[in-house]
Design a protein around this motif. Sequence first.
Motif, PDB file in Angstrom:
ATOM      1  N   GLU A 291       0.854  -1.190  -0.054  1.00  0.00           N
ATOM      2  CA  GLU A 291       0.086   0.034  -0.120  1.00  0.00           C
ATOM      3  C   GLU A 291       0.791   1.243   0.104  1.00  0.00           C
ATOM      4  O   GLU A 291       1.812   1.447   0.899  1.00  0.00           O
ATOM      5  N   SER A 292       0.861   2.217  -1.128  1.00  0.00           N
ATOM      6  CA  SER A 292       1.450   3.393  -1.258  1.00  0.00           C
ATOM      7  C   SER A 292       0.451   4.442  -1.188  1.00  0.00           C
ATOM      8  O   SER A 292      -0.630   4.133  -1.170  1.00  0.00           O
ATOM      9  N   ALA A 293       1.140   5.820  -0.921  1.00  0.00           N
ATOM     10  CA  ALA A 293       0.261   6.949  -0.502  1.00  0.00           C
ATOM     11  C   ALA A 293      -0.506   7.189  -1.650  1.00  0.00           C
ATOM     12  O   ALA A 293      -0.395   6.975  -2.925  1.00  0.00           O
ATOM     13  N   THR A 294      -1.833   7.524  -1.453  1.00  0.00           N
ATOM     14  CA  THR A 294      -2.890   7.924  -2.590  1.00  0.00           C
ATOM     15  C   THR A 294      -2.902   9.339  -2.254  1.00  0.00           C
ATOM     16  O   THR A 294      -3.524  10.011  -3.118  1.00  0.00           O
ATOM     17  N   ARG A 295      -2.601   9.905  -1.230  1.00  0.00           N
ATOM     18  CA  ARG A 295      -2.969  11.542  -0.740  1.00  0.00           C
ATOM     19  C   ARG A 295      -1.956  12.110  -1.686  1.00  0.00           C
ATOM     20  O   ARG A 295      -0.844  11.920  -2.045  1.00  0.00           O
ATOM     21  N   THR A 296      -2.339  13.592  -1.935  1.00  0.00           N
ATOM     22  CA  THR A 296      -1.385  14.122  -2.732  1.00  0.00           C
ATOM     23  C   THR A 296      -0.397  15.044  -1.940  1.00  0.00           C
ATOM     24  O   THR A 296      -0.512  15.414  -0.961  1.00  0.00           O
ATOM     25  N   VAL A 297       0.868  14.595  -2.522  1.00  0.00           N
ATOM     26  CA  VAL A 297       1.983  15.277  -1.754  1.00  0.00           C
ATOM     27  C   VAL A 297       2.465  16.260  -2.567  1.00  0.00           C
ATOM     28  O   VAL A 297       2.747  16.018  -3.764  1.00  0.00           O
ATOM     29  N   ALA A 298       2.982  17.507  -2.028  1.00  0.00           N
ATOM     30  CA  ALA A 298       3.656  18.700  -2.743  1.00  0.00           C
ATOM     31  C   ALA A 298       4.992  18.022  -3.380  1.00  0.00           C
ATOM     32  O   ALA A 298       5.617  17.280  -2.611  1.00  0.00           O
ATOM     33  N   PRO A 299       5.256  18.818  -4.413  1.00  0.00           N
ATOM     34  CA  PRO A 299       6.457  18.277  -5.248  1.00  0.00           C
ATOM     35  C   PRO A 299       7.569  18.815  -4.166  1.00  0.00           C
ATOM     36  O   PRO A 299       7.587  19.640  -3.367  1.00  0.00           O
ATOM     37  N   PRO A 300       8.752  18.177  -4.536  1.00  0.00           N
ATOM     38  CA  PRO A 300       9.875  18.560  -3.425  1.00  0.00           C
ATOM     39  C   PRO A 300      10.357  19.904  -3.351  1.00  0.00           C
ATOM     40  O   PRO A 300      10.122  20.517  -4.824  1.00  0.00           O
ATOM     41  N   ALA A 301      10.929  20.552  -2.569  1.00  0.00           N
ATOM     42  CA  ALA A 301      11.254  22.071  -2.571  1.00  0.00           C
ATOM     43  C   ALA A 301      12.580  21.939  -3.619  1.00  0.00           C
ATOM     44  O   ALA A 301      13.343  20.915  -3.445  1.00  0.00           O
ATOM     45  N   ARG A 302      12.812  23.041  -3.808  1.00  0.00           N
ATOM     46  CA  ARG A 302      14.058  23.412  -4.377  1.00  0.00           C
ATOM     47  C   ARG A 302      15.158  22.887  -3.787  1.00  0.00           C
ATOM     48  O   ARG A 302      15.331  23.010  -2.735  1.00  0.00           O
ATOM     49  N   GLY A 303      16.151  22.041  -4.492  1.00  0.00           N
ATOM     50  CA  GLY A 303      17.204  21.616  -4.255  1.00  0.00           C
ATOM     51  C   GLY A 303      17.340  20.261  -3.583  1.00  0.00           C
ATOM     52  O   GLY A 303      18.168  19.564  -3.401  1.00  0.00           O
TER      53      GLY A 303
END
Length: 220
Positions: A3-15
């Motif tokens: 089972e992996s996340a289905t919730r929306t995760v914001a893209p990684p921050a710069r860097g």
Amino acid sequence: MTESATRTVAPPARGLSRLQPQTGTGFRMARGDTLTVVDPAGEQVSDFFCFAADDPDEWFSSGRTIDYANSIYPTTGSVLYSNRSRPMATILDDTCGRHDILLTPCSQQTFDLLYPECDGAPHPSCFENLSRGLAQFGIGPDRISTTFNIFMNVWTDHSGELHIDAPTTRPGDRVTLRAEMDLLVGLTACSAEKSNNGTCKPIDYAVTPAAGLGGSEADR
């Protein structure tokens, strides 16, 4: 069976680079470089293991680390020691405060023995992902030992029984380590659902050179 996340995760921050759920990577760190590991969604473990870059017979020892700190809970200021009692990394910053150095990385055998609901089906694992990440340096799976389980919430009761609760991390919590020698590093987004409050999620990370220039190792 995973089972992996289905919730929306914001893209990684710069860097920052991102490890997708149940994956891992391997990279080099020079002495003085810093590694920042970020939990972007909350309640997600990351397994860390390292070797001396000039001699893979020297590796991170949870036992030595526990002995010298007289503690099973590394945090800001803690030193991760090698099997030769030399400092390998120092925790410079820690916004979580609860991590584990008692348990080995999850493996296929972990799921076969401890997750009967998987019924022996193939399952991604930190051990497999660490093995893949470190193979590029000629390091075989049998060299990988007990990991520094970043954000993992393990505690003991009075009988000595171990318990695993959900990580205490909130989105954006992080740990920063400084390499005290040249290192070969394996890093994962943990694959064990029970260690991550039932859902496997991504992990973000960045390696910053000692001079403070450049981005993550993945960008070099």
